[in-house]
Design a protein around this motif. Structure first.
Motif, PDB file in Angstrom:
ATOM      1  N   PHE A  35       0.779  -1.392   0.066  1.00  0.00           N
ATOM      2  CA  PHE A  35       0.089   0.050  -0.185  1.00  0.00           C
ATOM      3  C   PHE A  35       0.821   1.178   0.041  1.00  0.00           C
ATOM      4  O   PHE A  35       0.705   2.302  -0.872  1.00  0.00           O
ATOM      5  CB  PHE A  35      -0.942   0.085   1.245  1.00  0.00           C
ATOM      6  CG  PHE A  35      -1.889  -1.308   1.061  1.00  0.00           C
ATOM      7  CD1 PHE A  35      -2.169  -1.815   0.294  1.00  0.00           C
ATOM      8  CD2 PHE A  35      -2.048  -1.640   2.598  1.00  0.00           C
ATOM      9  CE1 PHE A  35      -3.132  -2.933   0.339  1.00  0.00           C
ATOM     10  CE2 PHE A  35      -2.949  -2.946   2.698  1.00  0.00           C
ATOM     11  CZ  PHE A  35      -3.375  -3.395   1.677  1.00  0.00           C
ATOM     12  N   ILE A  36       2.005   1.352   0.766  1.00  0.00           N
ATOM     13  CA  ILE A  36       2.893   2.379   0.815  1.00  0.00           C
ATOM     14  C   ILE A  36       3.436   2.547  -0.458  1.00  0.00           C
ATOM     15  O   ILE A  36       3.745   3.703  -1.058  1.00  0.00           O
ATOM     16  CB  ILE A  36       3.981   2.087   2.170  1.00  0.00           C
ATOM     17  CG1 ILE A  36       3.317   1.957   3.442  1.00  0.00           C
ATOM     18  CG2 ILE A  36       4.723   3.447   1.866  1.00  0.00           C
ATOM     19  CD1 ILE A  36       2.494   3.191   3.836  1.00  0.00           C
ATOM     20  N   SER A  37       4.008   1.508  -0.986  1.00  0.00           N
ATOM     21  CA  SER A  37       4.829   1.461  -2.267  1.00  0.00           C
ATOM     22  C   SER A  37       3.845   2.133  -3.586  1.00  0.00           C
ATOM     23  O   SER A  37       4.160   3.071  -4.444  1.00  0.00           O
ATOM     24  CB  SER A  37       5.267   0.147  -2.871  1.00  0.00           C
ATOM     25  OG  SER A  37       5.660   0.254  -3.943  1.00  0.00           O
ATOM     26  N   LEU A  38       2.527   1.666  -3.282  1.00  0.00           N
ATOM     27  CA  LEU A  38       1.481   2.262  -4.385  1.00  0.00           C
ATOM     28  C   LEU A  38       1.361   3.731  -4.461  1.00  0.00           C
ATOM     29  O   LEU A  38       1.069   4.433  -5.101  1.00  0.00           O
ATOM     30  CB  LEU A  38       0.124   1.506  -4.422  1.00  0.00           C
ATOM     31  CG  LEU A  38       0.052  -0.001  -4.934  1.00  0.00           C
ATOM     32  CD1 LEU A  38      -1.066  -0.792  -4.472  1.00  0.00           C
ATOM     33  CD2 LEU A  38       0.675  -0.103  -6.411  1.00  0.00           C
ATOM     34  N   LYS A  39       1.140   4.045  -2.969  1.00  0.00           N
ATOM     35  CA  LYS A  39       1.039   5.475  -2.755  1.00  0.00           C
ATOM     36  C   LYS A  39       2.168   6.446  -3.353  1.00  0.00           C
ATOM     37  O   LYS A  39       1.961   7.325  -3.800  1.00  0.00           O
ATOM     38  CB  LYS A  39       0.763   5.671  -1.109  1.00  0.00           C
ATOM     39  CG  LYS A  39       0.602   7.183  -0.809  1.00  0.00           C
ATOM     40  CD  LYS A  39       0.092   7.403   0.609  1.00  0.00           C
ATOM     41  CE  LYS A  39      -0.277   8.649   0.991  1.00  0.00           C
ATOM     42  NZ  LYS A  39      -0.457   8.952   2.574  1.00  0.00           N
ATOM     43  N   ASP A  40       3.433   5.715  -2.837  1.00  0.00           N
ATOM     44  CA  ASP A  40       4.627   6.591  -3.223  1.00  0.00           C
ATOM     45  C   ASP A  40       4.633   6.579  -4.840  1.00  0.00           C
ATOM     46  O   ASP A  40       5.335   7.583  -5.171  1.00  0.00           O
ATOM     47  CB  ASP A  40       5.819   5.938  -2.794  1.00  0.00           C
ATOM     48  CG  ASP A  40       5.947   5.894  -1.236  1.00  0.00           C
ATOM     49  OD1 ASP A  40       5.407   6.705  -0.498  1.00  0.00           O
ATOM     50  OD2 ASP A  40       6.611   5.150  -0.456  1.00  0.00           O
ATOM     51  N   ARG A  41       4.036   5.909  -5.501  1.00  0.00           N
ATOM     52  CA  ARG A  41       4.187   5.828  -6.823  1.00  0.00           C
ATOM     53  C   ARG A  41       2.846   6.608  -7.685  1.00  0.00           C
ATOM     54  O   ARG A  41       2.616   6.456  -8.925  1.00  0.00           O
ATOM     55  CB  ARG A  41       4.124   4.372  -7.506  1.00  0.00           C
ATOM     56  CG  ARG A  41       5.761   3.698  -7.364  1.00  0.00           C
ATOM     57  CD  ARG A  41       5.591   2.365  -8.021  1.00  0.00           C
ATOM     58  NE  ARG A  41       4.914   1.305  -7.321  1.00  0.00           N
ATOM     59  CZ  ARG A  41       4.529   0.265  -7.527  1.00  0.00           C
ATOM     60  NH1 ARG A  41       4.514  -0.055  -9.048  1.00  0.00           N
ATOM     61  NH2 ARG A  41       3.936  -0.766  -6.952  1.00  0.00           N
ATOM     62  N   GLY A  42       2.301   7.434  -6.701  1.00  0.00           N
ATOM     63  CA  GLY A  42       1.142   8.403  -7.297  1.00  0.00           C
ATOM     64  C   GLY A  42      -0.235   7.437  -7.356  1.00  0.00           C
ATOM     65  O   GLY A  42      -0.847   7.758  -8.374  1.00  0.00           O
ATOM     66  N   ARG A  43      -0.365   6.227  -6.839  1.00  0.00           N
ATOM     67  CA  ARG A  43      -1.506   5.430  -7.062  1.00  0.00           C
ATOM     68  C   ARG A  43      -2.054   4.972  -5.750  1.00  0.00           C
ATOM     69  O   ARG A  43      -1.873   3.923  -5.317  1.00  0.00           O
ATOM     70  CB  ARG A  43      -0.997   4.412  -7.870  1.00  0.00           C
ATOM     71  CG  ARG A  43      -0.559   4.775  -9.300  1.00  0.00           C
ATOM     72  CD  ARG A  43       0.094   3.321 -10.153  1.00  0.00           C
ATOM     73  NE  ARG A  43      -0.946   2.289 -10.362  1.00  0.00           N
ATOM     74  CZ  ARG A  43      -1.109   1.015  -9.878  1.00  0.00           C
ATOM     75  NH1 ARG A  43       0.207   0.697  -9.371  1.00  0.00           N
ATOM     76  NH2 ARG A  43      -1.995   0.160 -10.342  1.00  0.00           N
ATOM     77  N   PRO A  44      -2.470   6.062  -4.815  1.00  0.00           N
ATOM     78  CA  PRO A  44      -3.140   5.736  -3.646  1.00  0.00           C
ATOM     79  C   PRO A  44      -4.234   4.871  -3.818  1.00  0.00           C
ATOM     80  O   PRO A  44      -5.031   4.964  -4.531  1.00  0.00           O
ATOM     81  CB  PRO A  44      -3.171   7.262  -2.957  1.00  0.00           C
ATOM     82  CG  PRO A  44      -3.655   8.062  -4.098  1.00  0.00           C
ATOM     83  CD  PRO A  44      -2.874   7.312  -5.183  1.00  0.00           C
ATOM     84  N   THR A  45      -4.496   4.122  -2.469  1.00  0.00           N
ATOM     85  CA  THR A  45      -5.683   3.168  -2.607  1.00  0.00           C
ATOM     86  C   THR A  45      -6.826   3.919  -1.902  1.00  0.00           C
ATOM     87  O   THR A  45      -6.590   4.355  -0.678  1.00  0.00           O
ATOM     88  CB  THR A  45      -5.241   1.733  -1.803  1.00  0.00           C
ATOM     89  OG1 THR A  45      -4.153   1.157  -2.410  1.00  0.00           O
ATOM     90  CG2 THR A  45      -6.434   0.961  -1.791  1.00  0.00           C
ATOM     91  N   ASN A  46      -7.978   3.760  -2.143  1.00  0.00           N
ATOM     92  CA  ASN A  46      -9.099   4.322  -1.555  1.00  0.00           C
ATOM     93  C   ASN A  46      -9.719   3.267  -0.505  1.00  0.00           C
ATOM     94  O   ASN A  46     -10.180   1.981  -1.040  1.00  0.00           O
ATOM     95  CB  ASN A  46     -10.272   4.705  -2.512  1.00  0.00           C
ATOM     96  CG  ASN A  46     -11.637   5.301  -1.942  1.00  0.00           C
ATOM     97  OD1 ASN A  46     -11.974   4.692  -0.921  1.00  0.00           O
ATOM     98  ND2 ASN A  46     -11.817   6.270  -2.686  1.00  0.00           N
ATOM     99  N   ALA A 159      -2.334   3.007   6.574  1.00  0.00           N
ATOM    100  CA  ALA A 159      -1.033   2.155   6.049  1.00  0.00           C
ATOM    101  C   ALA A 159       0.174   2.753   6.543  1.00  0.00           C
ATOM    102  O   ALA A 159       1.124   2.193   7.213  1.00  0.00           O
ATOM    103  CB  ALA A 159      -0.845   2.040   4.787  1.00  0.00           C
ATOM    104  N   ASP A 160       0.328   4.229   6.337  1.00  0.00           N
ATOM    105  CA  ASP A 160       1.659   5.240   6.893  1.00  0.00           C
ATOM    106  C   ASP A 160       1.899   4.620   8.407  1.00  0.00           C
ATOM    107  O   ASP A 160       3.211   4.493   8.686  1.00  0.00           O
ATOM    108  CB  ASP A 160       1.586   6.448   6.458  1.00  0.00           C
ATOM    109  CG  ASP A 160       1.459   6.834   4.992  1.00  0.00           C
ATOM    110  OD1 ASP A 160       2.114   5.907   4.089  1.00  0.00           O
ATOM    111  OD2 ASP A 160       0.811   7.834   4.769  1.00  0.00           O
ATOM    112  N   LYS A 161       0.963   5.083   9.139  1.00  0.00           N
ATOM    113  CA  LYS A 161       1.289   4.774  10.638  1.00  0.00           C
ATOM    114  C   LYS A 161       1.458   3.335  11.106  1.00  0.00           C
ATOM    115  O   LYS A 161       2.327   3.106  11.920  1.00  0.00           O
ATOM    116  CB  LYS A 161      -0.116   5.326  11.318  1.00  0.00           C
ATOM    117  CG  LYS A 161      -0.468   6.718  11.107  1.00  0.00           C
ATOM    118  CD  LYS A 161      -1.562   7.442  11.955  1.00  0.00           C
ATOM    119  CE  LYS A 161      -1.912   8.680  11.542  1.00  0.00           C
ATOM    120  NZ  LYS A 161      -3.152   9.190  11.883  1.00  0.00           N
ATOM    121  N   VAL A 162       0.700   2.418  10.337  1.00  0.00           N
ATOM    122  CA  VAL A 162       0.932   0.944  10.694  1.00  0.00           C
ATOM    123  C   VAL A 162       2.437   0.754  10.469  1.00  0.00           C
ATOM    124  O   VAL A 162       2.895   0.024  11.378  1.00  0.00           O
ATOM    125  CB  VAL A 162      -0.197   0.209  10.037  1.00  0.00           C
ATOM    126  CG1 VAL A 162       0.451  -1.233   9.908  1.00  0.00           C
ATOM    127  CG2 VAL A 162      -1.380   0.112  10.183  1.00  0.00           C
TER     128      VAL A 162
END
Length: 201
Positions: A35-46, A159-162
């Protein structure tokens, strides 16, 4: 079955067991780095969208799965035995740090692929639900699934906090622990459904 009889089948032990099995199979904590990796690549999860779609898919398969099995003349005991083998392989993945199930599909939309499928509502979760159906009451399976989906929602959303507050070592140890639990459950499902299956032949 009326509503009163339906709720009279509620059992905390079965609900807790369902929750733990699905928790181990879905392994949302172990997927946090994804989830973190996807967010860092500009593809955050809803988080909400992923949870709702996953829940609909899992509940739909739970209720429609029997019809699909009947279509192919497969009984629930046969599916439970087959499912126990899938759970066994998932447990081996967790315990031995190997990859047995590989996903090579397209990564076009992070919330649907790969988060909803195959991370949350994947083959392992589908198989586990129908395998549990051979042993547990529906209300307990739905309660365990609902608790899991709440947990999934909060983990994806935070996810970031986890990742910040739960060390990778803890997640690794947790993965190993649930690998052993899954292995034991796979053996129990296999033995519990194999004898009735043999006797019905």
């Amino acid at each position: 079955m009326n509503l009163t009889n339906f709720f009279s089948l509620f059992n905390w032990q079965q609900t807790a067991s369902t929750f733990l099995v699905l928790f181990a199979v879905i392994d949302v904590l172990g997927s946090t780095p994804i989830f973190i990796s996807l967010k860092d690549r500009g593809r955050p999860t809803n988080a909400l969208k992923a949870t709702v779609i996953s829940t609909i898919l899992l509940v739909g398969f739970f209720y429609a799965g029997d019809a699909v099995l009947h279509l192919f003349s497969v009984d629930i005991q046969s599916f439970a035995v087959a499912g126990s083998l899938i759970i066994f392989l998932i447990a081996l993945e967790m315990l031995l740090d190997i990859e047995i199930f590989k996903y090579n599909g397209p990564l076009k939309e992070a919330t649907l692929i790969p988060v909803v499928f195959p991370l949350i509502a994947g083959a392992g979760a589908f198989t586990t639900l129908l395998s549990l159906k051979a042993e547990y009451a529906t209300i307990n399976i739905m309660a365990g699934l609902g608790l899991n989906m709440l947990f999934v929602y909060f983990v994806i959303r935070a996810a970031d906090k986890v990742e910040r507050y739960i060390s990778k070592t803890f997640i690794y140890v947790l993965r190993k622990f649930f690998g052993v639990i899954l292995l034991a459950i796979a053996v129990r499902l296999f033995t519990a459904n194999l004898l009735p299956l043999i006797h019905s032949l």
